[in-house]
Scaffold this motif. Structure first.
Motif, PDB file in Angstrom:
ATOM      1  N   PRO A   1     -34.877 -24.959  39.030  1.00 33.58           N
ATOM      2  CA  PRO A   1     -35.692 -23.737  38.972  1.00 33.58           C
ATOM      3  C   PRO A   1     -35.829 -23.096  40.340  1.00 33.58           C
ATOM      4  N   GLU A   2     -36.055 -21.793  40.359  1.00 33.81           N
ATOM      5  CA  GLU A   2     -36.333 -21.116  41.608  1.00 33.81           C
ATOM      6  C   GLU A   2     -37.716 -21.551  42.115  1.00 33.81           C
ATOM      7  N   PRO A   3     -37.890 -21.698  43.429  1.00 37.03           N
ATOM      8  CA  PRO A   3     -39.175 -22.191  43.953  1.00 37.03           C
ATOM      9  C   PRO A   3     -40.328 -21.213  43.725  1.00 37.03           C
ATOM     10  N   ARG A   4     -40.056 -19.909  43.809  1.00 31.33           N
ATOM     11  CA  ARG A   4     -41.105 -18.899  43.601  1.00 31.33           C
ATOM     12  C   ARG A   4     -40.546 -17.793  42.710  1.00 31.33           C
ATOM     13  N   PRO A   5     -40.345 -18.090  41.439  1.00 29.03           N
ATOM     14  CA  PRO A   5     -39.689 -17.119  40.559  1.00 29.03           C
ATOM     15  C   PRO A   5     -40.543 -15.876  40.319  1.00 29.03           C
ATOM     16  N   VAL A   6     -39.871 -14.750  40.276  1.00 27.75           N
ATOM     17  CA  VAL A   6     -40.495 -13.482  39.882  1.00 27.75           C
ATOM     18  C   VAL A   6     -39.770 -13.003  38.629  1.00 27.75           C
ATOM     19  N   ILE A   7     -40.494 -12.873  37.543  1.00 31.00           N
ATOM     20  CA  ILE A   7     -39.887 -12.507  36.268  1.00 31.00           C
ATOM     21  C   ILE A   7     -39.643 -11.002  36.222  1.00 31.00           C
ATOM     22  N   ALA A   8     -38.381 -10.609  36.124  1.00 29.69           N
ATOM     23  CA  ALA A   8     -38.037  -9.197  35.946  1.00 29.69           C
ATOM     24  C   ALA A   8     -38.353  -8.783  34.514  1.00 29.69           C
TER      25      ALA A   8
ATOM     26  N   ALA B   1     -31.689 -10.779  28.840  1.00 30.07           N
ATOM     27  CA  ALA B   1     -32.884 -10.836  29.688  1.00 30.07           C
ATOM     28  C   ALA B   1     -33.576 -12.193  29.572  1.00 30.07           C
ATOM     29  N   LEU B   2     -33.670 -12.727  28.362  1.00 23.50           N
ATOM     30  CA  LEU B   2     -34.274 -14.048  28.178  1.00 23.50           C
ATOM     31  C   LEU B   2     -33.466 -15.122  28.898  1.00 23.50           C
ATOM     32  N   LYS B   3     -32.153 -15.072  28.782  1.00 22.24           N
ATOM     33  CA  LYS B   3     -31.308 -16.060  29.438  1.00 22.24           C
ATOM     34  C   LYS B   3     -31.498 -16.015  30.961  1.00 22.24           C
ATOM     35  N   ARG B   4     -31.531 -14.826  31.523  1.00 21.29           N
ATOM     36  CA  ARG B   4     -31.651 -14.693  32.978  1.00 21.29           C
ATOM     37  C   ARG B   4     -33.012 -15.185  33.481  1.00 21.29           C
ATOM     38  N   GLU B   5     -34.064 -14.762  32.793  1.00 23.35           N
ATOM     39  CA  GLU B   5     -35.395 -15.070  33.323  1.00 23.35           C
ATOM     40  C   GLU B   5     -35.802 -16.516  33.052  1.00 23.35           C
ATOM     41  N   LEU B   6     -35.425 -17.080  31.914  1.00 23.62           N
ATOM     42  CA  LEU B   6     -35.714 -18.497  31.685  1.00 23.62           C
ATOM     43  C   LEU B   6     -34.877 -19.378  32.596  1.00 23.62           C
ATOM     44  N   ARG B   7     -33.693 -18.886  32.996  1.00 20.33           N
ATOM     45  CA  ARG B   7     -32.890 -19.648  33.960  1.00 20.33           C
ATOM     46  C   ARG B   7     -33.627 -19.772  35.287  1.00 20.33           C
ATOM     47  N   LYS B   8     -34.402 -18.746  35.663  1.00 17.23           N
ATOM     48  CA  LYS B   8     -35.193 -18.830  36.896  1.00 17.23           C
ATOM     49  C   LYS B   8     -36.207 -19.970  36.834  1.00 17.23           C
ATOM     50  N   LEU B   9     -36.653 -20.288  35.620  1.00 20.29           N
ATOM     51  CA  LEU B   9     -37.632 -21.362  35.446  1.00 20.29           C
ATOM     52  C   LEU B   9     -36.962 -22.715  35.194  1.00 20.29           C
TER      53      LEU B   9
END
Length: 419
Positions: free
Chosen positions: A351-358, A322-330
């Motif tokens: 980074p994703e332009p408008r990340p939503v953290i799952a 989960a940490l790997k996936r969500e920090l990758r969004k940033l």
């Protein structure tokens, strides 16, 4: 539902009444019940796990649904094995995929009778409560400390007491020490020498107990201070000589520029202006702090290597993935190895332009990622923000009181992917 968070417009100056320790609350409730105490435990945590424990212990039901509360599932399984009667215990779909075989096998070896109602090794369970003979058992030292604590708390009430041998590396020692110190406060006689914990048979004695504030919850305010150099934060109810292993977070956050001043009310946090170039730490004794430090270090652009994370694979979610996936969004590319090491060497991605953290039904994902609003110009969105009720129900209110802007928005389908 998502929450869209934005940073305060001015420097943070706030005083926070932290929730009480969930770890201490749930252990105290079990020990209070085992001692037939006439006293209520004071300053209990107002979180899902504790509320479910209170409900279970005060009900006349024989069938229990503990939802996603892992601590409640494990502690109640051991507790009910000692209470005469026939009981069933189940939980959420995620709970039905969290292994419990190690605990069930150990309890059965001590004289319990527990059966699986669906899948071998997993809840739901049928428990036939009766007197337990006790004796000698062995467990791998790297299993969840909640299994070990569950066994230890009922050990004095077995006929022979219990000699529990922990084989190999022991993880989460501070949580086991919390259990033993609380047991001793209620009158149990226990010793830990080498790899063996011995608990003598004997009755618990009722005591008055007040639960201290939660150092795990404090870690998110330490994160906020680390990310906001002009902040000053007072956290109420923390103790320097704490029962909690997560109190070690104060020393570790000093390397990220946060000073801790202890007062009669709790602690005051300020920024020192001095941070390390790289953080290396073994979290075997503080696994619940790993998410906080992974997110903090990444946002401060501090490379890190964190070991001792094996238990993160079997928490509310697989926290390493989960940490790997969500920090990758940033834009932070983390790697892991050996099921227990998580690293970031400074590698960046787009980074994703408008990340939503799952949040993966995991309270600590929401709690640890929310402070990212301080360093991202557009703020940060957190999916399913209600998951914080598991350990810190007032988190969003406390952030608002500190000046954060929090608005509701629609839930994106992309946030529903759970590893």
């Amino acid at each position: 539902m998502n929450y869209q968070l934005k940073a305060p417009d001015s420097a943070i100056r706030t005083t926070v009444k932290l929730p009480a320790s969930k770890s201490i609350s749930n252990r105290a409730l079990i020990l209070n019940a085992l001692s037939d105490s006439p006293y209520d435990v004071e300053n209990l945590s107002d979180c899902d796990d504790t509320n479910l424990m209170v409900k279970a212990l005060s009900s006349n039901d024989r069938d229990f649904d503990v939802g996603a509360a892992g601590t409640t599932m494990r502690f109640l399984t051991a507790f009910l094995s000692k209470v005469a009667g026939e009981w069933t215990i189940t939980g959420s779909e995620r709970m039905k995929n969290r292994p419990i075989k190690v605990l069930v096998d150990a309890l059965n070896a001590l004289g319990a009778r527990i059966e699986y109602l669906e899948r071998e090794g997993y809840p739901p369970l049928r428990i036939f409560g009766s007197a337990l003979r006790g004796g000698e058992i062995s467990l791998p030292g790297n299993v969840s400390s909640q299994y070990i604590s569950a066994l230890l708390m009922i050990a004095p009430l077995t006929e022979q007491g219990v000699a529990l041998r922990l084989e190999g590396t022991v993880i989460s020692r501070p949580y086991i020490h919390i259990t033993l110190r609380l047991m001793e406060r209620y009158g149990a006689s226990a010793s830990w020498t080498g790899h063996t914990i011995r608990v003598l048979p004997g009755a618990y004695q009722p005591v008055r107990l007040t639960v201290e504030s939660d150092w795990s919850a404090a870690s998110y305010w330490y994160e906020i201070l680390a990310l906001s150099r002009t902040a000053e934060i007072e956290l109420l109810g923390l103790r320097e000589n704490s029962l909690q292993g997560d109190a070690a977070g104060a020393r570790l956050f000093a390397r990220l520029g946060v000073s801790t001043a202890y007062t009669s009310r709790g602690v005051v946090l300020r920024h020192t202006g001095t941070v390390c170039e790289r953080l290396v730490h073994d979290f075997v004794n503080e696994p619940d702090l790993a998410q906080t430090f992974a997110v903090t270090c990444a946002l401060l652009n501090i490379p890190f290597r964190f070991a001792g994370l094996r238990s993160l694979r079997i928490k509310e979610t697989d926290r390493i993935e989960a940490l790997k996936r969500e920090l990758r969004k940033l834009g932070y590319v983390l790697t892991d190895r050996d099921d227990s090491i998580l690293e970031w060497n400074g590698e960046r991605g787009e980074p994703e332009p408008r990340p939503v953290i799952a949040t993966y039904e995991d309270h600590r994902m929401a709690l640890s990622f929310a402070p990212a609003a301080l360093v991202r110009p557009g703020g940060i969105a957190i999916a399913h923000p209600q998951v914080v009720s598991k350990s810190y129900p007032r988190y969003w209110e406390d952030l608002k009181a500190a000046g954060f802007s929090i608005k509701e928005s629609a839930l994106s389908c992309s946030t529903l992917n759970i590893p």
